[in-house]
Design a protein around this motif. Sequence first.
Motif, PDB file in Angstrom:
ATOM      1  N   SER A 168       8.861   2.120   3.367  1.00  0.00           N
ATOM      2  CA  SER A 168       9.854   2.946   2.671  1.00  0.00           C
ATOM      3  C   SER A 168       9.313   4.341   2.440  1.00  0.00           C
ATOM      4  O   SER A 168       8.094   4.563   2.389  1.00  0.00           O
ATOM      5  N   VAL A 169      10.224   5.271   2.303  1.00  0.00           N
ATOM      6  CA  VAL A 169       9.912   6.665   1.947  1.00  0.00           C
ATOM      7  C   VAL A 169      10.828   7.043   0.799  1.00  0.00           C
ATOM      8  O   VAL A 169      12.042   6.789   0.847  1.00  0.00           O
ATOM      9  N   GLU A 170      10.256   7.640  -0.254  1.00  0.00           N
ATOM     10  CA  GLU A 170      11.099   8.081  -1.358  1.00  0.00           C
ATOM     11  C   GLU A 170      10.668   9.463  -1.834  1.00  0.00           C
ATOM     12  O   GLU A 170       9.498   9.855  -1.729  1.00  0.00           O
ATOM     13  N   ALA A 205       0.863  -1.191   0.000  1.00  0.00           N
ATOM     14  CA  ALA A 205       0.000   0.000   0.000  1.00  0.00           C
ATOM     15  C   ALA A 205       0.892   1.231   0.000  1.00  0.00           C
ATOM     16  O   ALA A 205       1.872   1.298   0.758  1.00  0.00           O
ATOM     17  N   ALA A 206       0.558   2.205  -0.852  1.00  0.00           N
ATOM     18  CA  ALA A 206       1.401   3.396  -0.984  1.00  0.00           C
ATOM     19  C   ALA A 206       0.541   4.647  -1.066  1.00  0.00           C
ATOM     20  O   ALA A 206      -0.548   4.637  -1.654  1.00  0.00           O
ATOM     21  N   LEU A 207       1.047   5.718  -0.489  1.00  0.00           N
ATOM     22  CA  LEU A 207       0.460   7.045  -0.600  1.00  0.00           C
ATOM     23  C   LEU A 207       1.462   7.963  -1.285  1.00  0.00           C
ATOM     24  O   LEU A 207       2.633   8.022  -0.882  1.00  0.00           O
ATOM     25  N   GLU A 208       0.988   8.670  -2.317  1.00  0.00           N
ATOM     26  CA  GLU A 208       1.842   9.635  -3.002  1.00  0.00           C
ATOM     27  C   GLU A 208       1.294  11.037  -2.780  1.00  0.00           C
ATOM     28  O   GLU A 208       0.080  11.266  -2.869  1.00  0.00           O
ATOM     29  N   TRP A 209       2.197  11.939  -2.509  1.00  0.00           N
ATOM     30  CA  TRP A 209       1.822  13.346  -2.361  1.00  0.00           C
ATOM     31  C   TRP A 209       2.898  14.191  -3.020  1.00  0.00           C
ATOM     32  O   TRP A 209       4.054  14.196  -2.598  1.00  0.00           O
ATOM     33  N   GLN A 210       2.513  14.819  -4.138  1.00  0.00           N
ATOM     34  CA  GLN A 210       3.450  15.591  -4.943  1.00  0.00           C
ATOM     35  C   GLN A 210       4.652  14.718  -5.312  1.00  0.00           C
ATOM     36  O   GLN A 210       4.493  13.740  -6.021  1.00  0.00           O
ATOM     37  N   ARG A 235       6.565   9.585  -1.880  1.00  0.00           N
ATOM     38  CA  ARG A 235       5.843   8.308  -1.906  1.00  0.00           C
ATOM     39  C   ARG A 235       6.143   7.565  -0.603  1.00  0.00           C
ATOM     40  O   ARG A 235       7.311   7.334  -0.254  1.00  0.00           O
ATOM     41  N   PHE A 236       5.067   7.189   0.123  1.00  0.00           N
ATOM     42  CA  PHE A 236       5.182   6.469   1.391  1.00  0.00           C
ATOM     43  C   PHE A 236       4.574   5.074   1.190  1.00  0.00           C
ATOM     44  O   PHE A 236       3.411   4.959   0.786  1.00  0.00           O
ATOM     45  N   THR A 237       5.338   4.037   1.487  1.00  0.00           N
ATOM     46  CA  THR A 237       4.913   2.667   1.189  1.00  0.00           C
ATOM     47  C   THR A 237       5.065   1.776   2.412  1.00  0.00           C
ATOM     48  O   THR A 237       6.066   1.850   3.134  1.00  0.00           O
ATOM     49  N   VAL A 238       4.067   0.946   2.648  1.00  0.00           N
ATOM     50  CA  VAL A 238       4.187  -0.164   3.597  1.00  0.00           C
ATOM     51  C   VAL A 238       3.912  -1.442   2.818  1.00  0.00           C
ATOM     52  O   VAL A 238       3.111  -1.447   1.880  1.00  0.00           O
TER      53      VAL A 238
END
Length: 703
Positions: free
Chosen positions: A698-700, A647-652, A655-658
């Motif tokens: 992860s955070v990218e 599951a990932a959330l992108e903002w601008q 990208r934050f993923t678990v």
Amino acid sequence: MKTIYYPLFLSMTIMPVGVLWADVEDADNQIETQGIEVIQVTARKRTESLQEIPDAVTAFSESDIESARIEQVNDFINLTPNVIFRKTFRAGASFITMRGITGTQQGLPPVTYVVDGVQVGSADFINQDMGEIERIEVLRGPQGALYGAGAMAGAINVITKAPTEELSGKIKVQYAEGNDKTVSGYISGGVSENIFGLVSVGARKSDGLIDSSNGDDLDFNDTKRIKTRWQYLGDEFSADLRLGYAKYEQGAVMQDLLAKGEEFATAQHADLDDFSGLGPERSFIGNENQTFKDASLKLDYDFDDMTLTWISSYQDAEQDLLGDLDWSAANIFLQDLVDNFDVTSHEVKLTSSNDSDLRWLAGAYYQKRNGLNQLRIRLESTVGVVGDSIFDQIDVKEDTIKAVFAQVNYDITDKLELTLAARYDQVDYQSTRFKTPKQQEVVPLPNSNGQLQNTLTQSDNSFQPKVSLSYDINNDSMIYATYANGFRPGFYNSGNLTKAETTQNFEIGGKSTWWNNRIQLNGALFYIDYSEQQLSFIIATAPFRQTSNIDQTEIRGLELETIVMLTDELRFNAAWGYTDSKVKDTGQRAPATPKYTLNLGLNYEKELGRDWLFNTRLDYRAQGNFFLGTTQEPLEVGAKQFVNLTAALEWQDWRFTVYGENITDEYTTTNASYVNGLLGTVTGIIRAYTPGRQIGASVEYKF
């Protein structure tokens, strides 16, 4: 555990059927839905649409690679039908099985692995961190007519991310169970009007997920890598330079010893699916050091109606390993292994443009591989202390491949295409044994006629034709039929000659799209007549490794793949592979070949507003049982099922993923061998296996 999988399977199977039925019932009122991404591939060494080429190909786009978190070879193989990846006692000795054809230690893999047009020279180069990847193409079925010796089961094309004109890049930080920490990223941009570069780096440090019975970390990992790619793009001339360096320090010899001692003598078998123990017993924690260097240069010159391409490459692998050889808590034996390769290759080809009814390419290929394999058995004087050597074996090998190849694609009509391709490979290989690493004293070995020789030499050659007819039923559907020969040369393993193997392959298949490119359905049926299948296994006495050939094997199988865009936001995919592989004389199943693989997946992507984007992906993989060891003493690995969730959330630009890999905590054996009376003291079955569940995040940041 079955209560977990059956509802999952049922829901993922029924959901697309229900949605499609609703679409049919309400066709007049349906909302326009975005179609499936059209992927351009280079499977036939020219750029074509995936749905137009008459080959069974599973392709992964950049978005697929990101959503499925594809970082290593086994990540995309586990999403591909009729293909499995097996790790053994060390990272460099990993095997791919495709359509019933598998790898052997010291031999060429049955699948040619290609990175940006460069064929890797050994299986040891395959199992590495992949870096920044733009596209992956998995070609199933013999590809020897274009890719040559070793591509008898198929080919894997990996296309790395190309440099960009504008400044861009990514920084990624990841943490997972096993104290697994990774930092990676790249920076790309133009340095002049025509020159562009990309530099990719990565570092990983992990304690691992497999512990010994004493709680010691066995599959630890310490990785550092840097890859760089530079392009010059002119009007007619272009150049592509790649350089890479990677250093790995990681756990090795992680097998446990099953059915040992008196138990082995009475039972003569072990339950390879029993993982209820405390972990492998160890007095010495195995360690493998690997250093890889590679460089390649690709030059293209465009004429009016053709392109001249030259590719030169150099690959170097230095690998050493020290680990337990009695696979127990006793202080008895250690194995000290060196496995080094350096490979130089050159390819030149002419490729016509895609603009005419007649399209062609022709070329020549040369590869030289030098190898050194040293096995030293040492005493373990006390816990963790390396003692004297009691056995030394040093084999120096040299292999040379020379080949010419050509392919013609001709549009007989607007709907009917004929493909003719062929390649001739000449493979010369030799092996010399020395008493000491300084290579001062030769040990004569018997050749196939029993005569002692200072250097063993052998030559194999093969003509590999391919004929294919494809017919476009309409703009959205095509069918094809193919005949092709496959070839893999023989090799020397510890002075033992393994004969070359060949296949005759027949395949019919089809590809289609439906509902305005919202459904993609591809399938293939194949039959393979397989001669001299290569095997390698452990024996109890020097040289401790043996190879052999199975005279005749018959393989029948099929593959079905589908992608369904249920809505603009929800995509369903499924892939089923079936392989019936039997030894002709005995009717036994061929080694390392599951009867089936099944993949099911859901990918959901939703815009949440205010520049937020949510993406989640669920992947299910099932594979049937298979057998390891020799056909006389097979060891059965049971059927397994695996589930990954991301599951990932992108903002601008963030990208934050678990994620959870193998979230049901399933284990499976990847390699197993009898060691009956090894060195007079070790008796039992050694087993290598996959780790269990891993949860991470992860955070990218991209710019």
